[in-house]
Motif scaffolding. Structure first.
Motif, PDB file in Angstrom:
ATOM      1  N   LEU A  19     -17.307  20.217  71.529  1.00 41.63           N
ATOM      2  CA  LEU A  19     -16.715  21.553  71.489  1.00 41.63           C
ATOM      3  C   LEU A  19     -17.807  22.609  71.288  1.00 41.63           C
ATOM      4  CD1 LEU A  19     -14.275  23.465  71.448  1.00 41.63           C
ATOM      5  CD2 LEU A  19     -14.110  23.034  68.975  1.00 41.63           C
ATOM      6  N   GLY A  20     -18.738  22.331  70.395  1.00 41.50           N
ATOM      7  CA  GLY A  20     -19.855  23.256  70.171  1.00 41.50           C
ATOM      8  C   GLY A  20     -20.686  23.459  71.425  1.00 41.50           C
ATOM      9  N   TYR A  21     -20.886  22.396  72.184  1.00 44.38           N
ATOM     10  CA  TYR A  21     -21.657  22.468  73.421  1.00 44.38           C
ATOM     11  C   TYR A  21     -20.948  23.356  74.444  1.00 44.38           C
ATOM     12  CZ  TYR A  21     -25.294  20.575  76.506  1.00 44.38           C
ATOM     13  OH  TYR A  21     -26.393  20.419  77.307  1.00 44.38           O
ATOM     14  N   VAL A  22     -19.646  23.163  74.582  1.00 47.99           N
ATOM     15  CA  VAL A  22     -18.855  23.963  75.523  1.00 47.99           C
ATOM     16  C   VAL A  22     -18.832  25.429  75.082  1.00 47.99           C
ATOM     17  CG1 VAL A  22     -16.528  24.330  76.452  1.00 47.99           C
ATOM     18  CG2 VAL A  22     -17.459  22.023  76.302  1.00 47.99           C
ATOM     19  N   VAL A  23     -18.612  25.668  73.809  1.00 44.36           N
ATOM     20  CA  VAL A  23     -18.584  27.048  73.298  1.00 44.36           C
ATOM     21  C   VAL A  23     -19.967  27.701  73.447  1.00 44.36           C
ATOM     22  CG1 VAL A  23     -18.309  28.437  71.199  1.00 44.36           C
ATOM     23  CG2 VAL A  23     -16.628  26.684  71.765  1.00 44.36           C
ATOM     24  N   ALA A  24     -21.028  26.953  73.187  1.00 42.20           N
ATOM     25  CA  ALA A  24     -22.383  27.496  73.368  1.00 42.20           C
ATOM     26  C   ALA A  24     -22.634  27.844  74.829  1.00 42.20           C
ATOM     27  CB  ALA A  24     -23.424  26.493  72.873  1.00 42.20           C
ATOM     28  N   PHE A  25     -22.177  27.002  75.746  1.00 44.08           N
ATOM     29  CA  PHE A  25     -22.329  27.253  77.179  1.00 44.08           C
ATOM     30  C   PHE A  25     -21.641  28.563  77.564  1.00 44.08           C
ATOM     31  CE2 PHE A  25     -20.839  27.002  81.543  1.00 44.08           C
ATOM     32  CZ  PHE A  25     -21.948  26.533  82.234  1.00 44.08           C
ATOM     33  N   TYR A  26     -20.358  28.657  77.274  1.00 44.02           N
ATOM     34  CA  TYR A  26     -19.600  29.849  77.646  1.00 44.02           C
ATOM     35  C   TYR A  26     -20.035  31.071  76.826  1.00 44.02           C
ATOM     36  CZ  TYR A  26     -16.389  27.421  80.758  1.00 44.02           C
ATOM     37  OH  TYR A  26     -15.849  26.724  81.802  1.00 44.02           O
ATOM     38  N   GLY A  27     -20.338  30.861  75.553  1.00 44.04           N
ATOM     39  CA  GLY A  27     -20.766  31.975  74.699  1.00 44.04           C
ATOM     40  C   GLY A  27     -22.066  32.594  75.168  1.00 44.04           C
ATOM     41  N   THR A  28     -22.995  31.763  75.601  1.00 44.90           N
ATOM     42  CA  THR A  28     -24.267  32.264  76.118  1.00 44.90           C
ATOM     43  C   THR A  28     -24.046  33.141  77.349  1.00 44.90           C
ATOM     44  OG1 THR A  28     -25.410  30.306  75.294  1.00 44.90           O
ATOM     45  CG2 THR A  28     -26.530  31.567  77.002  1.00 44.90           C
ATOM     46  N   VAL A  29     -23.223  32.651  78.259  1.00 46.10           N
ATOM     47  CA  VAL A  29     -22.916  33.426  79.475  1.00 46.10           C
ATOM     48  C   VAL A  29     -22.200  34.723  79.098  1.00 46.10           C
ATOM     49  CG1 VAL A  29     -21.579  33.447  81.626  1.00 46.10           C
ATOM     50  CG2 VAL A  29     -22.870  31.406  80.979  1.00 46.10           C
ATOM     51  N   LEU A  30     -21.261  34.632  78.185  1.00 44.48           N
ATOM     52  CA  LEU A  30     -20.472  35.785  77.769  1.00 44.48           C
ATOM     53  C   LEU A  30     -21.339  36.888  77.165  1.00 44.48           C
ATOM     54  CD1 LEU A  30     -17.408  36.566  77.517  1.00 44.48           C
ATOM     55  CD2 LEU A  30     -17.564  35.730  75.187  1.00 44.48           C
ATOM     56  N   VAL A  31     -22.168  36.524  76.220  1.00 43.10           N
ATOM     57  CA  VAL A  31     -23.030  37.516  75.560  1.00 43.10           C
ATOM     58  C   VAL A  31     -24.041  38.101  76.539  1.00 43.10           C
ATOM     59  CG1 VAL A  31     -24.814  37.817  73.779  1.00 43.10           C
ATOM     60  CG2 VAL A  31     -22.710  36.565  73.250  1.00 43.10           C
ATOM     61  N   THR A  32     -24.623  37.259  77.365  1.00 40.21           N
ATOM     62  CA  THR A  32     -25.598  37.751  78.341  1.00 40.21           C
ATOM     63  C   THR A  32     -24.950  38.714  79.316  1.00 40.21           C
ATOM     64  OG1 THR A  32     -26.773  35.656  78.177  1.00 40.21           O
ATOM     65  CG2 THR A  32     -27.351  37.075  80.024  1.00 40.21           C
TER      66      THR A  32
ATOM     67  N   GLY B 261     -24.107  43.909  81.415  1.00 36.50           N
ATOM     68  CA  GLY B 261     -23.089  44.882  81.809  1.00 36.50           C
ATOM     69  C   GLY B 261     -23.346  46.244  81.201  1.00 36.50           C
ATOM     70  N   SER B 262     -23.844  46.247  79.967  1.00 38.50           N
ATOM     71  CA  SER B 262     -24.143  47.531  79.327  1.00 38.50           C
ATOM     72  C   SER B 262     -25.312  48.228  80.017  1.00 38.50           C
ATOM     73  CB  SER B 262     -24.428  47.342  77.834  1.00 38.50           C
ATOM     74  OG  SER B 262     -25.584  46.565  77.640  1.00 38.50           O
ATOM     75  N   LEU B 263     -26.162  47.478  80.694  1.00 43.98           N
ATOM     76  CA  LEU B 263     -27.250  48.083  81.474  1.00 43.98           C
ATOM     77  C   LEU B 263     -26.761  48.586  82.833  1.00 43.98           C
ATOM     78  CD1 LEU B 263     -30.085  45.462  80.841  1.00 43.98           C
ATOM     79  CD2 LEU B 263     -29.825  47.715  79.774  1.00 43.98           C
ATOM     80  N   LEU B 264     -25.626  48.053  83.295  1.00 46.20           N
ATOM     81  CA  LEU B 264     -25.100  48.402  84.615  1.00 46.20           C
ATOM     82  C   LEU B 264     -23.880  49.324  84.519  1.00 46.20           C
ATOM     83  CD1 LEU B 264     -25.361  44.894  86.309  1.00 46.20           C
ATOM     84  CD2 LEU B 264     -26.873  46.852  86.634  1.00 46.20           C
ATOM     85  N   HIS B 265     -23.880  50.222  83.566  1.00 47.04           N
ATOM     86  CA  HIS B 265     -22.862  51.265  83.442  1.00 47.04           C
ATOM     87  C   HIS B 265     -21.488  50.753  83.023  1.00 47.04           C
ATOM     88  CE1 HIS B 265     -25.969  53.667  85.225  1.00 47.04           C
ATOM     89  NE2 HIS B 265     -25.929  52.946  86.343  1.00 47.04           N
TER      90      HIS B 265
ATOM     91  N   GLU C 265     -16.353  45.978  77.178  1.00 51.66           N
ATOM     92  CA  GLU C 265     -15.596  45.884  78.425  1.00 51.66           C
ATOM     93  C   GLU C 265     -16.024  44.666  79.246  1.00 51.66           C
ATOM     94  OE1 GLU C 265     -14.596  48.815  82.212  1.00 51.66           O
ATOM     95  OE2 GLU C 265     -16.434  49.131  81.076  1.00 51.66           O
ATOM     96  N   THR C 266     -17.326  44.454  79.353  1.00 57.54           N
ATOM     97  CA  THR C 266     -17.833  43.316  80.115  1.00 57.54           C
ATOM     98  C   THR C 266     -17.432  41.998  79.478  1.00 57.54           C
ATOM     99  OG1 THR C 266     -19.725  44.676  80.737  1.00 57.54           O
ATOM    100  CG2 THR C 266     -19.891  42.339  81.192  1.00 57.54           C
ATOM    101  N   ILE C 267     -17.522  41.920  78.168  1.00 57.73           N
ATOM    102  CA  ILE C 267     -17.142  40.689  77.462  1.00 57.73           C
ATOM    103  C   ILE C 267     -15.654  40.411  77.631  1.00 57.73           C
ATOM    104  CG2 ILE C 267     -16.757  39.778  75.137  1.00 57.73           C
ATOM    105  CD1 ILE C 267     -19.541  40.314  74.477  1.00 57.73           C
ATOM    106  N   MET C 268     -14.825  41.427  77.520  1.00 60.12           N
ATOM    107  CA  MET C 268     -13.381  41.220  77.649  1.00 60.12           C
ATOM    108  C   MET C 268     -13.004  40.771  79.065  1.00 60.12           C
ATOM    109  SD  MET C 268     -12.390  41.400  74.664  1.00 60.12           S
ATOM    110  CE  MET C 268     -10.703  41.046  75.019  1.00 60.12           C
ATOM    111  N   ILE C 269     -13.636  41.352  80.075  1.00 60.06           N
ATOM    112  CA  ILE C 269     -13.358  40.945  81.456  1.00 60.06           C
ATOM    113  C   ILE C 269     -13.791  39.494  81.667  1.00 60.06           C
ATOM    114  CG2 ILE C 269     -14.052  41.296  83.867  1.00 60.06           C
ATOM    115  CD1 ILE C 269     -14.156  44.324  83.200  1.00 60.06           C
TER     116      ILE C 269
END
Length: 186
Positions: A113-126, A131-135, A140-144
Protein backbone atom coordinates in the motif's frame (compact mmCIF):
# COMPACT_ATOMS: atom_id res chain seq x y z
CA UNK A 1 20.11 -14.82 -22.95
CA UNK A 2 22.04 -12.08 -21.21
CA UNK A 3 20.49 -10.19 -18.33
CA UNK A 4 20.42 -6.84 -20.19
CA UNK A 5 18.52 -8.45 -23.09
CA UNK A 6 16.10 -10.07 -20.68
CA UNK A 7 15.47 -6.73 -18.93
CA UNK A 8 15.01 -4.91 -22.25
CA UNK A 9 12.50 -7.50 -23.52
CA UNK A 10 10.54 -7.48 -20.28
CA UNK A 11 10.40 -3.67 -20.19
CA UNK A 12 9.30 -3.56 -23.84
CA UNK A 13 6.57 -6.10 -23.10
CA UNK A 14 5.40 -4.18 -20.01
CA UNK A 15 5.51 -0.90 -21.96
CA UNK A 16 3.35 -2.31 -24.77
CA UNK A 17 0.83 -3.61 -22.22
CA UNK A 18 0.79 -0.27 -20.39
CA UNK A 19 0.44 1.75 -23.60
CA UNK A 20 -2.46 -0.44 -24.72
CA UNK A 21 -4.19 -0.05 -21.36
CA UNK A 22 -3.65 3.72 -21.34
CA UNK A 23 -4.83 4.11 -24.94
CA UNK A 24 -7.97 2.14 -24.13
CA UNK A 25 -8.53 4.17 -20.96
CA UNK A 26 -8.21 7.49 -22.79
CA UNK A 27 -10.48 6.27 -25.57
CA UNK A 28 -13.14 5.21 -23.06
CA UNK A 29 -12.79 8.51 -21.20
CA UNK A 30 -13.40 10.39 -24.45
CA UNK A 31 -16.45 8.21 -25.18
CA UNK A 32 -17.84 8.70 -21.64
CA UNK A 33 -16.70 12.21 -20.65
CA UNK A 34 -19.34 12.69 -17.96
CA UNK A 35 -17.58 10.31 -15.57
CA UNK A 36 -14.79 12.80 -14.75
CA UNK A 37 -12.31 9.96 -14.27
CA UNK A 38 -11.23 6.92 -16.16
CA UNK A 39 -10.00 3.52 -15.12
CA UNK A 40 -6.70 2.52 -16.59
CA UNK A 41 -4.45 -0.30 -15.56
CA UNK A 42 -1.44 1.38 -17.16
CA UNK A 43 -0.22 2.71 -13.81
CA UNK A 44 -0.61 -0.75 -12.32
CA UNK A 45 1.70 -2.08 -15.03
CA UNK A 46 4.14 0.78 -14.35
CA UNK A 47 4.14 -0.14 -10.65
CA UNK A 48 4.83 -3.77 -11.55
CA UNK A 49 7.75 -2.60 -13.72
CA UNK A 50 9.18 -0.63 -10.77
CA UNK A 51 8.78 -3.59 -8.44
CA UNK A 52 10.45 -5.92 -10.94
CA UNK A 53 13.24 -3.67 -12.22
CA UNK A 54 13.60 -0.93 -9.59
CA UNK A 55 14.72 2.35 -11.24
CA UNK A 56 14.78 0.84 -14.74
CA UNK A 57 11.01 0.44 -14.50
CA UNK A 58 10.55 4.19 -14.89
CA UNK A 59 10.82 3.61 -18.64
CA UNK A 60 7.26 2.27 -18.71
CA UNK A 61 5.82 5.34 -16.99
CA UNK A 62 7.84 7.64 -19.27
CA UNK A 63 6.34 6.01 -22.36
CA UNK A 64 2.91 6.51 -20.79
CA UNK A 65 3.66 10.22 -20.43
CA UNK A 66 4.41 10.52 -24.13
CA UNK A 67 1.24 8.67 -25.13
CA UNK A 68 -0.93 10.70 -22.74
CA UNK A 69 0.41 14.00 -24.02
CA UNK A 70 0.07 12.93 -27.67
CA UNK A 71 -3.54 11.83 -27.19
CA UNK A 72 -4.52 14.88 -25.17
CA UNK A 73 -5.79 16.87 -28.13
CA UNK A 74 -3.71 20.03 -27.80
CA UNK A 75 -0.12 18.83 -27.95
CA UNK A 76 2.39 21.43 -26.78
CA UNK A 77 5.94 21.10 -25.56
CA UNK A 78 4.79 22.33 -22.11
CA UNK A 79 2.24 19.51 -21.92
CA UNK A 80 4.78 16.91 -23.03
CA UNK A 81 7.24 18.16 -20.40
CA UNK A 82 4.46 18.29 -17.78
CA UNK A 83 3.62 14.60 -18.25
CA UNK A 84 7.17 13.44 -18.88
CA UNK A 85 8.59 15.12 -15.76
CA UNK A 86 5.69 14.17 -13.49
CA UNK A 87 5.67 10.55 -14.66
CA UNK A 88 9.46 10.26 -14.43
CA UNK A 89 9.54 11.36 -10.80
CA UNK A 90 8.30 7.90 -9.79
CA UNK A 91 11.99 7.10 -10.10
CA UNK A 92 12.26 8.03 -6.42
CA UNK A 93 9.79 5.34 -5.30
CA UNK A 94 12.31 2.45 -5.55
CA UNK A 95 14.83 4.70 -3.79
CA UNK A 96 12.37 5.29 -0.92
CA UNK A 97 11.98 1.52 -0.56
CA UNK A 98 15.65 0.80 -1.27
CA UNK A 99 16.23 -0.97 2.04
CA UNK A 100 13.33 -3.36 1.40
CA UNK A 101 13.59 -6.26 -1.01
CA UNK A 102 10.77 -6.63 -3.52
CA UNK A 103 9.68 -9.89 -1.90
CA UNK A 104 9.30 -8.11 1.45
CA UNK A 105 7.31 -5.25 -0.12
CA UNK A 106 4.99 -7.69 -1.87
CA UNK A 107 4.57 -10.01 1.12
CA UNK A 108 3.42 -7.26 3.50
CA UNK A 109 0.20 -5.55 2.44
CA UNK A 110 1.05 -2.31 4.24
CA UNK A 111 4.38 -2.02 2.38
CA UNK A 112 2.56 -2.68 -0.87
CA UNK A 113 0.00 0.00 0.00
CA UNK A 114 2.85 2.38 0.84
CA UNK A 115 4.47 1.64 -2.51
CA UNK A 116 1.25 2.37 -4.41
CA UNK A 117 0.58 5.55 -2.42
CA UNK A 118 4.20 6.69 -2.93
CA UNK A 119 3.85 6.08 -6.68
CA UNK A 120 0.63 8.06 -7.05
CA UNK A 121 1.62 10.64 -4.42
CA UNK A 122 4.85 11.44 -6.23
CA UNK A 123 3.00 12.00 -9.50
CA UNK A 124 0.31 14.01 -7.73
CA UNK A 125 2.66 16.39 -5.95
CA UNK A 126 4.87 16.84 -9.00
CA UNK A 127 1.89 17.65 -11.19
CA UNK A 128 0.69 20.12 -8.58
CA UNK A 129 4.05 21.88 -8.58
CA UNK A 130 4.32 21.86 -12.37
CA UNK A 131 0.71 23.00 -12.72
CA UNK A 132 1.44 26.03 -10.58
CA UNK A 133 4.17 26.94 -13.08
CA UNK A 134 1.73 26.55 -15.99
CA UNK A 135 -0.91 29.04 -14.81
CA UNK A 136 -2.93 26.66 -12.66
CA UNK A 137 -2.96 26.59 -8.89
CA UNK A 138 -1.26 23.81 -6.97
CA UNK A 139 -4.56 22.87 -5.34
CA UNK A 140 -6.50 22.90 -8.64
CA UNK A 141 -3.96 20.65 -10.36
CA UNK A 142 -3.88 18.21 -7.45
CA UNK A 143 -7.67 18.00 -7.27
CA UNK A 144 -7.98 17.36 -11.02
CA UNK A 145 -5.25 14.72 -10.96
CA UNK A 146 -6.62 13.09 -7.80
CA UNK A 147 -10.16 12.94 -9.17
CA UNK A 148 -8.85 11.30 -12.35
CA UNK A 149 -6.56 8.79 -10.68
CA UNK A 150 -8.07 7.88 -7.29
CA UNK A 151 -10.15 5.01 -8.65
CA UNK A 152 -7.18 3.67 -10.62
CA UNK A 153 -5.02 3.89 -7.50
CA UNK A 154 -7.49 1.86 -5.45
CA UNK A 155 -7.93 -0.69 -8.21
CA UNK A 156 -4.15 -0.96 -8.67
CA UNK A 157 -3.70 -1.78 -5.00
CA UNK A 158 -6.48 -4.38 -4.99
CA UNK A 159 -5.17 -6.04 -8.15
CA UNK A 160 -1.64 -6.10 -6.68
CA UNK A 161 -3.07 -7.80 -3.59
CA UNK A 162 -4.58 -10.45 -5.85
CA UNK A 163 -1.37 -10.84 -7.88
CA UNK A 164 1.06 -11.03 -4.99
CA UNK A 165 0.60 -14.78 -4.65
CA UNK A 166 1.58 -15.44 -8.27
CA UNK A 167 5.11 -16.77 -8.53
CA UNK A 168 7.49 -14.84 -10.77
CA UNK A 169 5.30 -11.79 -11.37
CA UNK A 170 6.03 -9.40 -8.50
CA UNK A 171 9.67 -10.24 -7.85
CA UNK A 172 13.02 -8.56 -8.16
CA UNK A 173 13.96 -9.74 -11.62
CA UNK A 174 17.71 -9.64 -10.97
CA UNK A 175 17.29 -12.27 -8.24
CA UNK A 176 14.79 -14.19 -10.35
CA UNK A 177 17.12 -14.23 -13.36
CA UNK A 178 20.09 -15.44 -11.28
CA UNK A 179 17.99 -18.23 -9.72
CA UNK A 180 16.71 -19.31 -13.13
CA UNK A 181 20.26 -19.42 -14.51
CA UNK A 182 21.36 -21.58 -11.56
CA UNK A 183 18.53 -24.03 -12.26
CA UNK A 184 19.47 -24.19 -15.95
CA UNK A 185 23.13 -24.85 -15.08
CA UNK A 186 22.19 -27.73 -12.76
Amino acid sequence: MRFAQYRRLDLIFLSVLALGAEGLGIWLHNKLPGAGYYLSFSSLIAIIALLRWKSYGVVVNSFLALLTSLLSGAVTWQLILFYLISNSTVLIVPKIFNKKDTSEIVSKSYYLLGYVVAFYGTVLVTRGLLGSLLHMTFYETIMITLSQSLFSMLMSYFVLLLLKGRDGLLVNMMTYFINEQKEIDQ
